[in-house]
Scaffold this active site. Sequence first.
Site, short mmCIF file in Angstrom:
data_model
loop_
_atom_site.label_atom_id
_atom_site.label_comp_id
_atom_site.label_asym_id
_atom_site.label_seq_id
_atom_site.Cartn_x
_atom_site.Cartn_y
_atom_site.Cartn_z
N PHE A 131 0.85 -1.24 -0.04
CA PHE A 131 0.06 -0.06 -0.06
C PHE A 131 0.70 1.25 0.03
O PHE A 131 1.68 1.45 1.10
CB PHE A 131 -0.88 0.03 1.18
CG PHE A 131 -1.78 1.05 1.24
CD1 PHE A 131 -3.22 0.99 0.61
CD2 PHE A 131 -1.63 2.48 1.65
CE1 PHE A 131 -4.03 2.10 0.67
CE2 PHE A 131 -2.80 3.43 1.74
CZ PHE A 131 -3.62 3.33 1.19
N ASP A 216 9.21 3.01 1.30
CA ASP A 216 8.17 3.46 1.71
C ASP A 216 8.09 3.36 2.95
O ASP A 216 7.65 2.23 3.75
CB ASP A 216 6.78 3.00 1.20
CG ASP A 216 5.52 3.92 1.57
OD1 ASP A 216 5.59 4.32 2.60
OD2 ASP A 216 4.59 3.76 0.75
N LYS A 245 2.61 9.84 8.32
CA LYS A 245 2.13 9.32 9.51
C LYS A 245 2.74 9.81 10.73
O LYS A 245 2.47 11.03 11.26
CB LYS A 245 1.98 7.87 9.44
CG LYS A 245 1.14 7.38 8.43
CD LYS A 245 0.88 5.86 8.68
CE LYS A 245 0.05 5.19 7.80
NZ LYS A 245 -1.54 5.65 8.12
C1 LIG Z 1 3.13 2.28 3.52
C2 LIG Z 1 2.13 3.64 3.45
N1 LIG Z 1 2.47 4.36 2.47
C3 LIG Z 1 1.62 5.35 2.03
C4 LIG Z 1 0.25 5.52 2.86
C5 LIG Z 1 -0.36 6.73 2.26
O1 LIG Z 1 -0.38 7.80 3.24
P1 LIG Z 1 -1.48 8.95 3.42
O2 LIG Z 1 -2.70 8.34 3.86
O3 LIG Z 1 -0.89 9.82 4.26
O4 LIG Z 1 -1.46 9.52 2.07
C6 LIG Z 1 0.19 4.61 3.86
C7 LIG Z 1 -1.05 4.91 4.65
O5 LIG Z 1 -1.75 4.10 5.26
C8 LIG Z 1 0.98 3.52 4.18
O6 LIG Z 1 0.70 2.67 5.24
#
Ligand SMILES: Cc1ncc(COP(=O)(O)O)c(C=O)c1O
Length: 379
Positions: A131, A216, A245
């Site tokens: 994700f 990520d 986050k």
């Molecule tokens: C690993 C990862 N990358 C990206 C995101 C997306 O972040 P945002 O919701 O701040 O756009 C998330 C959100 O859960 C995530 O867990």
Amino acid sequence: MNEMDYRASEARYYMPAFSREIMIERGHLSKVWDADGKEYIDCVAGIAVCSTGHCHPEVTRAICEQAARLIHCSNLYYVPGQAELARKLVEITGMHKVFFSNSGAEANDGAIKLARLATGRKNFVAFTHGFHGRTLGSLSVTHKPAIREPFLPLEPSCTFVDYGDLHALEKAVDGSVAGVFVEPIQGEAGVIIPPDGFIAGIREICDRHGVLMIVDEVQTGMGRTGKWLAIHHTGIEPDIVTLAKGIASGFPMGALLAREGLEFKRSEHGSTFAGGPLACAAARATIGVIEQVLPDIPAKGKRFTNLLSAHKPRSRGLMIGFHVGNDCPAVQKKCAENGVLVNCAADGNLRLVPPLVITNDEIDQAAAVINAAIAGIGE
Ligand SMILES: Cc1ncc(COP(=O)(O)O)c(C=O)c1O
């Protein structure tokens, strides 16, 4: 507005993209209280966002002091606190330079742009169950068919290979690929830890094909796993790291960090709000608090997983998940009834990502409630 009126207004005026039950009114460190005054230990923390807990006095003070001085000025000017934060993030991550964003998805969009600029190539490879966000760019490297397929065709083009499968990665990477996106631990998938050597193997394949390795750390970063980045457990150096986050305790902020030689030049990227004075103040205070608690994270994680050992938890630091199955939503509900907030991630996995300031007592109480909920549901 009373709770009934609030719920009616929400149903009438707000698009129903979320399903929710509890109305949280206030919070302090690892605890929150709902509209009826009921207390909860929060093992969700805004999904790994409230790293310093709720309204940590140092974070609240930093935001309030900055709000009284300057809320916004635009990136047309030097932004108070931005360079100090950039320096601090570079120091703690070991990367070379940073560019701020307002969310994780936006940080990943920036990474897509930077990888295309740097390589002159267009395509990406990412992993099943990964994700990376819901903007059109980050969604194209996000695997979950249910959230992706309604928006096809997506750009950039992305090939998905099984998380952990280096042979499949080798086959998918060719001269058209700009970057490989990987979570060092998959969060939304339910805290899935890859096999040993997987991260090093990705580095090796990327190096051989001139492809950028984009890690990520939106969910795993900022101390969650007991080190500033989860990748720090491996000794591998990525080309780009994305954060969000937990970076600013709930004040919206994201960041992409890149190794030396990779950077946006004038006009290649930008943002009205990103890296604004309030976000930078919140992030600097957040880092100060995390520096104090970081040494305790491994022991706290161990304490939690020992108490949950019957469920065979997968964990690193205070990022914990285990398989519950179809009963997961019922367990989540039972835990909330008994004063503990937990969250079901994908595939019946219960996920615990509490504030990094959670106390041993709170861990013990939360684990007891979770164990009782699972035992009760199984009867
Ligand atoms: C690993 C990862 N990358 C990206 C995101 C997306 O972040 P945002 O919701 O701040 O756009 C998330 C959100 O859960 C995530 O867990």
